[in-house]
Design a protein around this motif. Structure first.
Motif, PDB file in Angstrom:
ATOM      1  N   HIS A 193      -1.951   9.794 -16.385  1.00 56.82           N
ATOM      2  CA  HIS A 193      -1.753   8.655 -15.454  1.00 56.82           C
ATOM      3  C   HIS A 193      -0.927   9.635 -14.477  1.00 56.82           C
ATOM      4  N   VAL A 194      -1.039   9.285 -12.906  1.00 57.09           N
ATOM      5  CA  VAL A 194      -0.261   9.793 -12.089  1.00 57.09           C
ATOM      6  C   VAL A 194      -0.276   8.386 -10.865  1.00 57.09           C
ATOM      7  N   SER A 195       1.011   8.189 -10.238  1.00 60.48           N
ATOM      8  CA  SER A 195       1.136   7.241  -9.293  1.00 60.48           C
ATOM      9  C   SER A 195       1.829   8.202  -8.106  1.00 60.48           C
ATOM     10  N   PHE A 196       1.439   7.824  -6.947  1.00 61.62           N
ATOM     11  CA  PHE A 196       2.045   8.224  -5.507  1.00 61.62           C
ATOM     12  C   PHE A 196       2.720   7.280  -4.880  1.00 61.62           C
ATOM     13  N   ASP A 197       4.023   7.524  -4.552  1.00 60.51           N
ATOM     14  CA  ASP A 197       4.755   6.582  -3.631  1.00 60.51           C
ATOM     15  C   ASP A 197       5.009   7.190  -2.290  1.00 60.51           C
ATOM     16  N   PHE A 198       4.553   6.592  -1.500  1.00 59.48           N
ATOM     17  CA  PHE A 198       4.540   6.996  -0.120  1.00 59.48           C
ATOM     18  C   PHE A 198       5.786   6.624   0.465  1.00 59.48           C
ATOM     19  N   GLU A 199       6.804   7.565   0.581  1.00 57.74           N
ATOM     20  CA  GLU A 199       8.252   7.169   1.230  1.00 57.74           C
ATOM     21  C   GLU A 199       8.032   6.715   2.797  1.00 57.74           C
ATOM     22  N   ASP A 200       7.664   7.951   3.267  1.00 57.61           N
ATOM     23  CA  ASP A 200       7.356   8.092   4.819  1.00 57.61           C
ATOM     24  C   ASP A 200       6.379   9.130   5.227  1.00 57.61           C
ATOM     25  N   ILE A 234       0.860  -1.248  -0.036  1.00 57.98           N
ATOM     26  CA  ILE A 234       0.158  -0.011   0.178  1.00 57.98           C
ATOM     27  C   ILE A 234       0.892   1.243   0.124  1.00 57.98           C
ATOM     28  N   ASN A 235       2.179   1.074  -0.256  1.00 56.10           N
ATOM     29  CA  ASN A 235       2.925   2.120  -0.412  1.00 56.10           C
ATOM     30  C   ASN A 235       2.815   2.832  -1.685  1.00 56.10           C
ATOM     31  N   ARG A 236       1.963   2.483  -2.583  1.00 52.83           N
ATOM     32  CA  ARG A 236       2.138   2.934  -3.911  1.00 52.83           C
ATOM     33  C   ARG A 236       0.487   2.945  -4.285  1.00 52.83           C
ATOM     34  N   LEU A 237       0.226   4.229  -4.857  1.00 61.36           N
ATOM     35  CA  LEU A 237      -1.239   3.905  -5.611  1.00 61.36           C
ATOM     36  C   LEU A 237      -0.991   4.640  -6.908  1.00 61.36           C
ATOM     37  N   ASP A 238      -1.530   3.703  -8.028  1.00 60.98           N
ATOM     38  CA  ASP A 238      -1.395   3.900  -9.335  1.00 60.98           C
ATOM     39  C   ASP A 238      -2.892   4.305 -10.085  1.00 60.98           C
ATOM     40  N   PHE A 239      -2.755   5.674 -10.351  1.00 64.09           N
ATOM     41  CA  PHE A 239      -4.082   6.199 -10.951  1.00 64.09           C
ATOM     42  C   PHE A 239      -4.214   6.053 -12.385  1.00 64.09           C
ATOM     43  N   ARG A 240      -5.002   5.684 -13.117  1.00 71.08           N
ATOM     44  CA  ARG A 240      -5.170   5.411 -14.544  1.00 71.08           C
ATOM     45  C   ARG A 240      -6.405   5.907 -14.900  1.00 71.08           C
ATOM     46  N   PHE A 241      -6.180   6.480 -16.145  1.00 69.57           N
ATOM     47  CA  PHE A 241      -7.129   7.447 -17.019  1.00 69.57           C
ATOM     48  C   PHE A 241      -8.395   6.482 -17.209  1.00 69.57           C
ATOM     49  N   LEU A 242      -9.564   6.940 -16.833  1.00 68.73           N
ATOM     50  CA  LEU A 242     -10.934   6.609 -17.355  1.00 68.73           C
ATOM     51  C   LEU A 242     -11.296   7.362 -18.502  1.00 68.73           C
TER      52      LEU A 242
END
Length: 164
Positions: free
Chosen positions: A130-137, A108-116
């Motif tokens: 497209h955008v993805s979030f990497d949760f480092e800390d 769950i340290n990454r969310l990957d948003f894909r175009f709809l």
């Protein structure tokens, strides 16, 4: 009768509790909720940008971008759960409004948003695909964006640091 009322109350209470454990979309949304506050990043041209996350209207997360650069100065995104999916509606400074759905990774340290799809389409303008979030800390996240314009895709990485 009294036992039935207590059981009914218990059942309703449990049904209203958020389901988090074992549900990657709920856990991913909790990661977004953990971003509430102010963040900063530096753009490729060296200008700084401020990003705020705020929880509004019953659990929706609003993300707002502010910068001196007109490309970035007034963008917002809204994140919300819809039938168990994490959704994003982006309101671009270029006038387009793409919608995306998150695909949580194995961790769950990454969310990957894909175009709809997209509303308020401006045919000559590019859009975020497209955008993805990497949760480092707790104080560092990285956004990886893909901008689509005139048949080309251009990546951009932004490292956000929480303001103290």
């Amino acid at each position: 009768m009294k036992w039935t009322i207590h059981m009914l109350f218990f059942a309703v209470t449990m049904a209203l509790q958020p389901v988090a454990a074992g549900n990657p979309n709920q856990e991913g949304f909790e990661k977004l909720r953990s971003l509430v506050g102010e963040w900063e990043t530096v753009l490729p041209d060296g200008k700084s940008m401020r990003i705020t996350y705020e929880e509004i209207n019953g659990g929706v997360i609003e993300e707002r971008y502010r910068s001196e650069d007109p490309m970035w100065w007034n963008m917002s995104s809204i994140y919300y759960l819809d039938n168990g999916r994490i959704m994003m509606s982006h309101y671009c400074s270029w006038g387009n409004h793409p919608r995306m759905a998150a695909m949580p990774g194995d961790k769950i340290n990454r969310l990957d948003f894909r175009f709809l799809d997209m509303t308020h389409t401006q045919p000559d303008n590019g859009f975020m695909k497209h955008v993805s979030f990497d949760f480092e800390d707790d104080s560092h996240i990285t956004h990886h964006w893909i901008w689509h314009e005139k048949g080309k895709e251009m990546p951009l990485t932004l490292t956000l640091v929480r303001k103290q």
